[in-house]
Each structure stands twice: as C-alpha cells, then as structure tokens.
Design an enzyme around this catalytic site. Structure first.
Site, PDB file in Angstrom:
ATOM      1  N   ASP A  30       0.842  -1.203   0.000  1.00  0.00           N
ATOM      2  CA  ASP A  30       0.000   0.000   0.000  1.00  0.00           C
ATOM      3  C   ASP A  30       0.877   1.253   0.000  1.00  0.00           C
ATOM      4  O   ASP A  30       1.683   1.456   0.920  1.00  0.00           O
ATOM      5  CB  ASP A  30      -0.895  -0.011   1.248  1.00  0.00           C
ATOM      6  CG  ASP A  30      -2.052   0.958   1.167  1.00  0.00           C
ATOM      7  OD1 ASP A  30      -2.177   1.663   0.153  1.00  0.00           O
ATOM      8  OD2 ASP A  30      -2.844   1.018   2.123  1.00  0.00           O
ATOM      9  N   ASP A  31       0.726   2.080  -1.027  1.00  0.00           N
ATOM     10  CA  ASP A  31       1.480   3.339  -1.139  1.00  0.00           C
ATOM     11  C   ASP A  31       2.991   3.113  -1.188  1.00  0.00           C
ATOM     12  O   ASP A  31       3.765   3.968  -0.771  1.00  0.00           O
ATOM     13  CB  ASP A  31       1.158   4.286   0.019  1.00  0.00           C
ATOM     14  CG  ASP A  31      -0.217   4.942  -0.095  1.00  0.00           C
ATOM     15  OD1 ASP A  31      -1.003   4.527  -0.956  1.00  0.00           O
ATOM     16  OD2 ASP A  31      -0.496   5.859   0.691  1.00  0.00           O
ATOM     17  N   CYS A  70      -6.182   4.136  -3.924  1.00  0.00           N
ATOM     18  CA  CYS A  70      -6.360   2.759  -3.448  1.00  0.00           C
ATOM     19  C   CYS A  70      -7.516   1.959  -4.051  1.00  0.00           C
ATOM     20  O   CYS A  70      -7.308   0.924  -4.689  1.00  0.00           O
ATOM     21  CB  CYS A  70      -6.517   2.776  -1.926  1.00  0.00           C
ATOM     22  SG  CYS A  70      -5.118   3.483  -1.041  1.00  0.00           S
ATOM     23  N   ARG A  74      -7.378  -1.537  -6.517  1.00  0.00           N
ATOM     24  CA  ARG A  74      -7.700  -2.875  -6.010  1.00  0.00           C
ATOM     25  C   ARG A  74      -8.790  -3.543  -6.845  1.00  0.00           C
ATOM     26  O   ARG A  74      -8.752  -4.756  -7.086  1.00  0.00           O
ATOM     27  CB  ARG A  74      -8.130  -2.766  -4.545  1.00  0.00           C
ATOM     28  CG  ARG A  74      -6.984  -2.383  -3.657  1.00  0.00           C
ATOM     29  CD  ARG A  74      -7.394  -1.712  -2.347  1.00  0.00           C
ATOM     30  NE  ARG A  74      -6.216  -1.044  -1.814  1.00  0.00           N
ATOM     31  CZ  ARG A  74      -5.268  -1.656  -1.097  1.00  0.00           C
ATOM     32  NH1 ARG A  74      -5.423  -2.925  -0.764  1.00  0.00           N
ATOM     33  NH2 ARG A  74      -4.205  -0.997  -0.699  1.00  0.00           N
ATOM     34  N   LYS A 124      -6.039  -5.289   4.037  1.00  0.00           N
ATOM     35  CA  LYS A 124      -6.848  -4.127   3.662  1.00  0.00           C
ATOM     36  C   LYS A 124      -7.730  -4.467   2.451  1.00  0.00           C
ATOM     37  O   LYS A 124      -7.236  -4.686   1.354  1.00  0.00           O
ATOM     38  CB  LYS A 124      -5.927  -2.957   3.334  1.00  0.00           C
ATOM     39  CG  LYS A 124      -6.647  -1.731   2.795  1.00  0.00           C
ATOM     40  CD  LYS A 124      -5.658  -0.611   2.504  1.00  0.00           C
ATOM     41  CE  LYS A 124      -6.346   0.575   1.841  1.00  0.00           C
ATOM     42  NZ  LYS A 124      -5.395   1.692   1.582  1.00  0.00           N
ATOM     43  N   HIS A 126     -10.877  -2.529   1.246  1.00  0.00           N
ATOM     44  CA  HIS A 126     -11.112  -1.213   0.629  1.00  0.00           C
ATOM     45  C   HIS A 126     -11.892  -1.268  -0.680  1.00  0.00           C
ATOM     46  O   HIS A 126     -11.676  -0.472  -1.597  1.00  0.00           O
ATOM     47  CB  HIS A 126      -9.796  -0.465   0.425  1.00  0.00           C
ATOM     48  CG  HIS A 126      -9.966   1.017   0.577  1.00  0.00           C
ATOM     49  ND1 HIS A 126      -8.945   1.920   0.440  1.00  0.00           N
ATOM     50  CD2 HIS A 126     -11.071   1.760   0.852  1.00  0.00           C
ATOM     51  CE1 HIS A 126      -9.384   3.145   0.624  1.00  0.00           C
ATOM     52  NE2 HIS A 126     -10.691   3.072   0.877  1.00  0.00           N
ATOM     53  N   SER A 151      -9.116   1.588   4.528  1.00  0.00           N
ATOM     54  CA  SER A 151      -7.798   2.074   4.925  1.00  0.00           C
ATOM     55  C   SER A 151      -7.725   2.305   6.428  1.00  0.00           C
ATOM     56  O   SER A 151      -8.683   2.789   7.037  1.00  0.00           O
ATOM     57  CB  SER A 151      -7.490   3.371   4.175  1.00  0.00           C
ATOM     58  OG  SER A 151      -6.184   3.801   4.438  1.00  0.00           O
ATOM     59  N   HIS A 230       1.243   2.460   4.078  1.00  0.00           N
ATOM     60  CA  HIS A 230       0.331   3.601   4.125  1.00  0.00           C
ATOM     61  C   HIS A 230       0.429   4.324   5.473  1.00  0.00           C
ATOM     62  O   HIS A 230       0.696   3.709   6.506  1.00  0.00           O
ATOM     63  CB  HIS A 230      -1.095   3.100   3.904  1.00  0.00           C
ATOM     64  CG  HIS A 230      -2.115   4.142   3.585  1.00  0.00           C
ATOM     65  ND1 HIS A 230      -2.563   5.065   4.504  1.00  0.00           N
ATOM     66  CD2 HIS A 230      -2.803   4.400   2.433  1.00  0.00           C
ATOM     67  CE1 HIS A 230      -3.477   5.843   3.944  1.00  0.00           C
ATOM     68  NE2 HIS A 230      -3.629   5.465   2.688  1.00  0.00           N
ATOM     69  N   ASP A 282      -0.215  -0.929  -4.855  1.00  0.00           N
ATOM     70  CA  ASP A 282      -1.471  -0.403  -5.397  1.00  0.00           C
ATOM     71  C   ASP A 282      -1.333   0.946  -6.087  1.00  0.00           C
ATOM     72  O   ASP A 282      -2.103   1.277  -6.971  1.00  0.00           O
ATOM     73  CB  ASP A 282      -2.544  -0.321  -4.296  1.00  0.00           C
ATOM     74  CG  ASP A 282      -2.235   0.705  -3.215  1.00  0.00           C
ATOM     75  OD1 ASP A 282      -1.058   1.104  -3.063  1.00  0.00           O
ATOM     76  OD2 ASP A 282      -3.178   1.103  -2.498  1.00  0.00           O
ATOM     77  N   ASN A 283      -0.387   1.763  -5.668  1.00  0.00           N
ATOM     78  CA  ASN A 283      -0.152   3.069  -6.302  1.00  0.00           C
ATOM     79  C   ASN A 283       1.158   3.625  -5.773  1.00  0.00           C
ATOM     80  O   ASN A 283       1.809   3.017  -4.926  1.00  0.00           O
ATOM     81  CB  ASN A 283      -1.302   4.051  -6.032  1.00  0.00           C
ATOM     82  CG  ASN A 283      -1.716   4.169  -4.590  1.00  0.00           C
ATOM     83  OD1 ASN A 283      -2.800   3.734  -4.201  1.00  0.00           O
ATOM     84  ND2 ASN A 283      -0.863   4.741  -3.754  1.00  0.00           N
ATOM     85  N   LYS A 303       1.709   9.495  -5.668  1.00  0.00           N
ATOM     86  CA  LYS A 303       0.301   9.186  -5.475  1.00  0.00           C
ATOM     87  C   LYS A 303      -0.596  10.347  -5.897  1.00  0.00           C
ATOM     88  O   LYS A 303      -0.283  11.512  -5.668  1.00  0.00           O
ATOM     89  CB  LYS A 303       0.053   8.849  -4.003  1.00  0.00           C
ATOM     90  CG  LYS A 303      -1.357   8.390  -3.673  1.00  0.00           C
ATOM     91  CD  LYS A 303      -1.465   7.943  -2.218  1.00  0.00           C
ATOM     92  CE  LYS A 303      -2.873   7.448  -1.891  1.00  0.00           C
ATOM     93  NZ  LYS A 303      -2.979   6.961  -0.497  1.00  0.00           N
TER      94      LYS A 303
END
Length: 500
Positions: A30-31, A70, A74, A124, A126, A151, A230, A282-283, A303
């Site tokens: 994540d991130d 996010c 996903r 996660k 989301h 999140s 994240h 994810d990003n 991001k």
C-alpha cells in the site's frame, strides 16, 4: 522430445492429467513507491525477503497499476478490468459508503472457486463494506477474511499506539467516524484494532490457511493486501526500531517479515514449487508525508497523479523451478494478473470485456508481452475528459496533466496541488526508456517521426475509448454514517460508542 517450458506448464494446469493445480499468492503493498525497495535501488530499506523474491524470481521494470489511489487500483487487480467499468471511481470508498465492488464483477477468487480452490483474503480490503457487510470479501468469492475493510487511517488514530511501547500514531487520521475495526469474515473481532499485534495476526492467519490447504491437498489462492506502508505507519515488536529508515522503514520491514513467514510456510508445507507468488503495490508513494510517505525513485511525482511515480510500481513474480530468475522490461499491469492466473489454473476468463492480458509467456519464457499499451485515468475519471495519458511501447503521451495534494511537498512544481488541470494539444510526449523521469518532452527536431507516432497513439486512444463503457459510480452513491461498522450497533452516541 523435451516440451517447450510454456507447453509444459500449460499441461501441468490441466487437472484431467492428474497433477496438482498451482497455488497462487498475491501480495499487494500500500502506497509503496517504485524506489522504496533495496532491489529497486533504495540505499537504506531493509527488505531481505522481498529481495529474496527479486533474486529468485522475475523483477519487472515497467509494471503499472490502473489508478494512483487505493480503491480503484484494487478493483482492477481483482477483476482484470479498468475501474471505470466496475464503477469504483471517483476517489476511494469510505467506512459509510453506500456502494462497493458490484456483485456482478468477477474476482480472481470467483474464477478459482469453481475449480475447487480454497480462497482467503487477509489485510486491507477497501472495496466497500455496505449494508450488513454486503461488499466484504466473503461476498466476493473468498472463503475466509481477516482484516480492516478499508484504509487504516479512516478512523481517529491520535490516541492509538502505532509503535511500542506506547508511541502514538502520527497525525489525526480521519475524525468523526467509527474507530477502525478488525474483522474476521463478517464479524468485528476488535474495535479499535491493536496495531502492535495486527501484523502477527495477519501472518498467523495466512500461514494457517496455507497449512490447512496443503494438508487437505487443496489448491489455494491467498490474497494479502497489506496496510504497509500507508500512513500512519505502524509496527510491532519484531520490526519497530530495527531499521535505519525510521517509521517508514520499520513499517516496511514488518511487511517484509510477513512475506518471509508466508514463504517459510510454503516451504514447510512442501508447496513452494507449485505456487506462483506475485508481489506489487497499489499506487505510488504519498509524497505529502515526506520521509514518512515513500519514494518514487527516478520517477516523477507520486500518489494522486498520472505521472510515472503515481502508477509505475515495483513487481516481482516468484515460482521456484518454473520462473527463471531475471529482469523483464516488458510492459505489464495489475490488470494482467487475473487472466494469467486463469490460464495457469486451466480455466476460462469471465465472459466480460477484460482489459488484462495473459502474462504467461513473459513469466515462463521471459518472452514478449501481449500488452501493447497502458491507459492512465486520473482519480476522478469521466467520459468528458477520457484518458489523461497513454503509453504505447516506450512512448507516453499526456493529454492532460495535473498535480495532487498527495504528491505536494516535492520540489517539482508539476506534482503539487497548485499544478491545476492543463490540457495538451498536441500531447506532451516522452520516451520513457531515455527519460523515465518525464522531464524532456520530445520535439519535432528529434530522430523520431513525431506526427506518425502521434497518429498511432491517437488511433489506439480512440479505439480504447470507444470500447469503454463507464459503470455506475459506486462512490457517487454517497455515504450513510449508519452503515459504518460498529461492534455495538445499538449503542449511543455514535460513532464514539463503537468500541469493544
């Protein structure tokens, strides 16, 4: 006569031949930025298990997610379809969101379950909670789920402990909503979640699932979308204070430790040579958090933007004995994971418009990708604006550019929220092999035939946009505070009474 390796793997996947179908583990950070791992060049990250994956697997240099935030990212990974088709736009889903991933979308888990696979998600989600948990993983093809349904910053965190012995979480997170819950299947196990024990619970759940499936000789799919790295970062006793990179590095190490425990479980249960492990993010990094927000390496912005730093991700495919270690510069995406898994499992893809392509030739033979182009939508896609950018081969054209709050604080003014929407006609054109940082737009005086290239790009763009049918916006349905998960649903006053 020796079969080509691709043909051999294809034969392995046909259950009628009496062999075991492959298992699949998808690990989704994540991130995490393109430049955050040691195997991607970061000088102080400590990630021995991810580095092991890279050394023993296939590392991608040109791998993309589909959104710089996010929820839509996903949705695309699990369905093989751009988020615009499933309606997971604009932005992200929240605890009280009315919408979620529509049930008529087919997830990887739903592709595999009819083949007898055990399926589990941990971490996660989301992709929506909804009325009575109608959008949870257990409603989308997963047998089991342990995790936070959105999140972990989507609830008050200023009084919660993120590092031992009692270091409070950095920042306020979201206020005015329920405390973040930990859910097992459709039941709240604790609210608020205990961050110091969370990753241990996740690794125990994941390894138990692998062990149980292996003992039953049942093929399995494990989806591990991590909260790391994240904001706000957190870590338990095993990782806290054990890196030189501060809270971000400790969070990343805790994530890496779980990766190591998953690999150890695959080895101990004798299934590592029959399991494809795929890792990505994810990003891009949340640069607004500065040193707590990650690193995009040589890529521009992060991001929230459609520059490379927002959507080009680290990615590794690991399958001992099947995938030869190496590096690939072939174009690939999270969209391609579903059709690849379907091919390797010996089944058909869902009868819908898929945007993903089968990566088997890239994975097994280090061959050429079937993917010719990558499309870039902003956080708030619309039919009026269409694509913000498009990559064709090594060239990327920006039709629109815009900065983001999530990438502010960097010296590059084009990343900032103050870099407002700008249309480009003709589009800004970059050679990503010569200039991955997108600093030097190609001009008419170069060796490339720019007019001919732009005509090809515009043709691909026109064909793609003609095929795109925007689904009803799930996020546009709004929110209802009464839908927020609460372990004491009859308590008052909400949201503060939701604790257990």
């Amino acid at each position: 006569m020796e079969l080509p390796r691709l043909g051999f793997v294809a034969l392995l996947c046909i259950c009628a031949q009496g062999t075991s179908p492959p298992n699949f583990v998808v690990i989704f950070a994540d991130d995490l930025g393109f430049g955050d791992l040691g195997c991607y060049g970061h000088p102080s990250s400590f990630t021995p298990n991810l580095d092991r994956l890279a050394a023993g697997g296939l590392r991608f240099t040109d791998f993309y997610c589909t959104s710089p935030v996010c929820s839509p990212s996903r949705a695309s990974l699990l369905t093989g379809r751009y988020q615009t088709r499933s309606g997971i736009y604009p932005g992200v889903l929240y605890p009280g969101s009315i919408g979620g991933l529509p049930h008529n979308e087919t997830t990887i888990a739903e592709v595999l379950k009819p083949l007898g696979y055990a399926t589990a998600a941990v971490g996660k989600w989301h992709l929506g909670f909804g009325q009575n948990g109608t959008f949870l993983p257990t409603k989308q093809g997963f047998d089991e789920y342990l995790g936070i349904p959105y999140s972990h910053d989507m609830g008050p965190c200023h009084n919660l402990t993120c590092f031992p012995p009692d270091i409070k979480c950095f920042g306020q997170c979201d206020v005015g909503t329920v405390l973040v819950p930990l859910m097992h299947n459709e039941v709240i196990r604790e609210q608020p979640v205990n961050f110091l024990n969370l990753e241990r619970a996740y690794s125990d759940f994941a390894t138990s699932f692998i062990t149980t499936s292996a003992k039953k000789k049942q093929p399995f799919f494990l989806y591990y979308p991590s909260h790391h790295t994240h904001y706000p970062q957190y870590a338990g006793q095993e990782a806290a204070g054990n890196t030189s990179r501060g809270p971000f590095g400790d969070s990343l190490l805790e994530f890496d430790n779980t990766v190591g425990k998953v690999l150890a479980s695959l080895e101990e249960n004798g299934v590592i040579h029959n399991t494809l492990v795929f890792f990505t993010s994810d990003n891009g990094p949340s640069l607004i958090r500065m040193s707590r927000g990650g690193n995009a390496g040589a890529l521009r912005c992060g991001k929230g933007t459609t520059y490379e730093g927002g959507m080009r991700e680290p990615a590794i495919a690991f399958w001992p004995g099947t995938i030869t270690p190496g590096v690939t510069h072939e174009l690939a995406s999270t969209l391609d994971i579903l059709p690849t898994i379907a091919r390797l499992a010996g089944t058909k893809t869902p009868p819908v418009e898929l945007d993903g392509v089968d990566m088997t030739e890239v994975l097994i033979n280090h061959g050429t990708s079937k993917r010719e182009a990558m499309m870039f939508y902003p956080t708030d896609p619309s039919e009026n604006f269409g694509l913000f950018a498009l990559r064709l081969g090594k060239y990327k054209a920006h039709f629109y550019t815009r900065g983001s709050t999530l990438s502010s604080t960097t010296p590059d003014k084009e990343c900032s929220v103050f870099a407002t929407l700008t249309a480009h006609d003709p589009p800004l054109l970059f050679d990503l092999e010569a200039d991955p940082s997108e600093h030097y737009p190609l001009g008419p005086s170069g060796e490339t035939d720019i007019p001919a290239l732009l005509e090809r790009i515009k043709k691909v763009k026109k064909q793609f946009e003609a095929s795109m049918v925007f689904g009803e916006s799930q996020i546009g349905k709004g929110s209802d505070p009464q839908l927020e998960p609460c372990c004491s649903p009859q308590c008052s006053p909400k949201p503060h009474c939701c604790q257990c």
